[in-house]
Design a protein around this motif. Sequence first.
Motif, PDB file in Angstrom:
ATOM      1  N   SER A 104     -61.291 -63.719 -99.089  1.00 54.90           N
ATOM      2  CA  SER A 104     -62.074 -64.953 -98.966  1.00 54.90           C
ATOM      3  C   SER A 104     -62.642 -65.382-100.308  1.00 54.90           C
ATOM      4  N   ALA A 105     -63.094 -64.429-101.109  1.00 53.25           N
ATOM      5  CA  ALA A 105     -63.623 -64.771-102.434  1.00 53.25           C
ATOM      6  C   ALA A 105     -62.499 -65.267-103.350  1.00 53.25           C
ATOM      7  N   GLU A 106     -61.360 -64.624-103.276  1.00 60.03           N
ATOM      8  CA  GLU A 106     -60.222 -64.979-104.142  1.00 60.03           C
ATOM      9  C   GLU A 106     -59.630 -66.341-103.799  1.00 60.03           C
ATOM     10  N   HIS A 107     -59.650 -66.721-102.530  1.00 56.30           N
ATOM     11  CA  HIS A 107     -58.967 -67.937-102.093  1.00 56.30           C
ATOM     12  C   HIS A 107     -59.901 -69.075-101.684  1.00 56.30           C
ATOM     13  N   MET A 108     -61.204 -68.931-101.919  1.00 53.69           N
ATOM     14  CA  MET A 108     -62.137 -69.967-101.486  1.00 53.69           C
ATOM     15  C   MET A 108     -61.840 -71.310-102.135  1.00 53.69           C
ATOM     16  N   ALA A 109     -61.523 -71.328-103.422  1.00 49.57           N
ATOM     17  CA  ALA A 109     -61.209 -72.593-104.097  1.00 49.57           C
ATOM     18  C   ALA A 109     -59.995 -73.266-103.454  1.00 49.57           C
ATOM     19  N   ASP A 110     -58.987 -72.474-103.088  1.00 50.47           N
ATOM     20  CA  ASP A 110     -57.793 -73.025-102.434  1.00 50.47           C
ATOM     21  C   ASP A 110     -58.137 -73.615-101.072  1.00 50.47           C
ATOM     22  N   VAL A 111     -58.984 -72.930-100.332  1.00 54.07           N
ATOM     23  CA  VAL A 111     -59.390 -73.415 -99.008  1.00 54.07           C
ATOM     24  C   VAL A 111     -60.195 -74.702 -99.143  1.00 54.07           C
ATOM     25  N   LEU A 112     -61.113 -74.737-100.103  1.00 48.97           N
ATOM     26  CA  LEU A 112     -61.896 -75.962-100.327  1.00 48.97           C
ATOM     27  C   LEU A 112     -60.995 -77.133-100.715  1.00 48.97           C
ATOM     28  N   ALA A 113     -59.982 -76.875-101.543  1.00 50.30           N
ATOM     29  CA  ALA A 113     -59.034 -77.925-101.917  1.00 50.30           C
ATOM     30  C   ALA A 113     -58.245 -78.387-100.691  1.00 50.30           C
ATOM     31  N   GLY A 114     -57.842 -77.448 -99.858  1.00 53.16           N
ATOM     32  CA  GLY A 114     -57.125 -77.801 -98.631  1.00 53.16           C
ATOM     33  C   GLY A 114     -57.982 -78.643 -97.697  1.00 53.16           C
ATOM     34  N   ARG A 115     -59.242 -78.281 -97.571  1.00 52.32           N
ATOM     35  CA  ARG A 115     -60.159 -79.063 -96.735  1.00 52.32           C
ATOM     36  C   ARG A 115     -60.326 -80.472 -97.276  1.00 52.32           C
ATOM     37  N   ALA A 116     -60.507 -80.563 -98.579  1.00 53.27           N
ATOM     38  CA  ALA A 116     -60.700 -81.884 -99.192  1.00 53.27           C
ATOM     39  C   ALA A 116     -59.461 -82.754 -98.990  1.00 53.27           C
ATOM     40  N   ALA A 117     -58.274 -82.176 -99.171  1.00 58.65           N
ATOM     41  CA  ALA A 117     -57.036 -82.930 -98.973  1.00 58.65           C
ATOM     42  C   ALA A 117     -56.900 -83.364 -97.511  1.00 58.65           C
ATOM     43  N   TYR A 118     -57.209 -82.481 -96.597  1.00 56.74           N
ATOM     44  CA  TYR A 118     -57.129 -82.803 -95.172  1.00 56.74           C
ATOM     45  C   TYR A 118     -58.104 -83.926 -94.831  1.00 56.74           C
ATOM     46  N   ASP A 119     -59.360 -83.776 -95.273  1.00 56.77           N
ATOM     47  CA  ASP A 119     -60.376 -84.787 -94.986  1.00 56.77           C
ATOM     48  C   ASP A 119     -60.007 -86.143 -95.583  1.00 56.77           C
ATOM     49  N   ALA A 120     -59.451 -86.124 -96.793  1.00 51.11           N
ATOM     50  CA  ALA A 120     -59.039 -87.376 -97.429  1.00 51.11           C
ATOM     51  C   ALA A 120     -57.905 -88.025 -96.639  1.00 51.11           C
ATOM     52  N   ALA A 121     -56.944 -87.224 -96.212  1.00 47.24           N
ATOM     53  CA  ALA A 121     -55.819 -87.759 -95.437  1.00 47.24           C
ATOM     54  C   ALA A 121     -56.296 -88.291 -94.094  1.00 47.24           C
ATOM     55  N   LYS A 122     -57.205 -87.586 -93.450  1.00 37.89           N
ATOM     56  CA  LYS A 122     -57.731 -88.051 -92.162  1.00 37.89           C
ATOM     57  C   LYS A 122     -58.559 -89.312 -92.347  1.00 37.89           C
ATOM     58  N   GLY A 123     -59.291 -89.387 -93.437  1.00 38.79           N
ATOM     59  CA  GLY A 123     -60.065 -90.590 -93.736  1.00 38.79           C
ATOM     60  C   GLY A 123     -59.165 -91.799 -93.931  1.00 38.79           C
ATOM     61  N   GLU A 124     -58.024 -91.583 -94.606  1.00 36.07           N
ATOM     62  CA  GLU A 124     -57.059 -92.655 -94.793  1.00 36.07           C
ATOM     63  C   GLU A 124     -56.448 -93.064 -93.453  1.00 36.07           C
ATOM     64  N   ASP A 125     -56.143 -92.084 -92.623  1.00 40.02           N
ATOM     65  CA  ASP A 125     -55.569 -92.380 -91.310  1.00 40.02           C
ATOM     66  C   ASP A 125     -56.531 -93.194 -90.477  1.00 40.02           C
ATOM     67  N   LEU A 126     -57.803 -92.833 -90.509  1.00 41.33           N
ATOM     68  CA  LEU A 126     -58.802 -93.559 -89.729  1.00 41.33           C
ATOM     69  C   LEU A 126     -58.955 -94.988 -90.223  1.00 41.33           C
ATOM     70  N   SER A 127     -58.962 -95.166 -91.546  1.00 44.86           N
ATOM     71  CA  SER A 127     -59.126 -96.525 -92.066  1.00 44.86           C
ATOM     72  C   SER A 127     -57.906 -97.376 -91.735  1.00 44.86           C
ATOM     73  N   ASP A 128     -56.700 -96.760 -91.760  1.00 43.48           N
ATOM     74  CA  ASP A 128     -55.479 -97.486 -91.392  1.00 43.48           C
ATOM     75  C   ASP A 128     -55.519 -97.905 -89.923  1.00 43.48           C
ATOM     76  N   ALA A 129     -56.085 -97.053 -89.076  1.00 36.60           N
ATOM     77  CA  ALA A 129     -56.111 -97.325 -87.639  1.00 36.60           C
ATOM     78  C   ALA A 129     -57.055 -98.482 -87.304  1.00 36.60           C
ATOM     79  N   ARG A 130     -58.055 -98.686 -88.134  1.00 33.05           N
ATOM     80  CA  ARG A 130     -59.025 -99.748 -87.863  1.00 33.05           C
ATOM     81  C   ARG A 130     -58.500-101.127 -88.245  1.00 33.05           C
ATOM     82  N   VAL A 131     -57.495-101.166 -89.065  1.00 32.27           N
ATOM     83  CA  VAL A 131     -56.990-102.460 -89.540  1.00 32.27           C
ATOM     84  C   VAL A 131     -56.243-103.183 -88.482  1.00 32.27           C
TER      85      VAL A 131
END
Length: 131
Positions: A104-131
């Motif tokens: 967990s200590a070794e891979h925390m940065a990778d997990v945080l990057a994965g979360r950020a990418a997921y959240d960004a992609a979901k945010g884009e999906d949500l904004s596309d759905a509202r249009v």
Amino acid sequence: MEKQPWDPYAHKCPSRELLDRIGDKWTVLVLGALGETQPQRFMALRRRLTGVSEKMLTQTLRGLERDGLIHRTVFATVPPRVEYGLTPLGETLRPVLAALKEWSAEHMADVLAGRAAYDAAKGEDLSDARV
């Protein structure tokens, strides 16, 4: 004694309950803390595991004692002193928990990057759905 074919994926198998206990947030942290320094008193564990309530720590310790993973030693002093440590069975989990902690200590940065990418992609999906 004949070995049982325990299967934690089977609904009613007792090994599933054990796996649930070992995988519980507070169990992992209690066993990990005891694996680093033992014996430990209740309040030392509580200070080490910030965020755990007294009730939850008590329940976790009792469950681990019941499962034979920790032992509780009461000293006849005033007030009584109680210490917790790993049993030989609990000791067998030390390398597993140490590896999880290290991973967990070794891979925390990778997990945080994965979360950020997921959240960004979901945010884009949500904004596309509202249009």
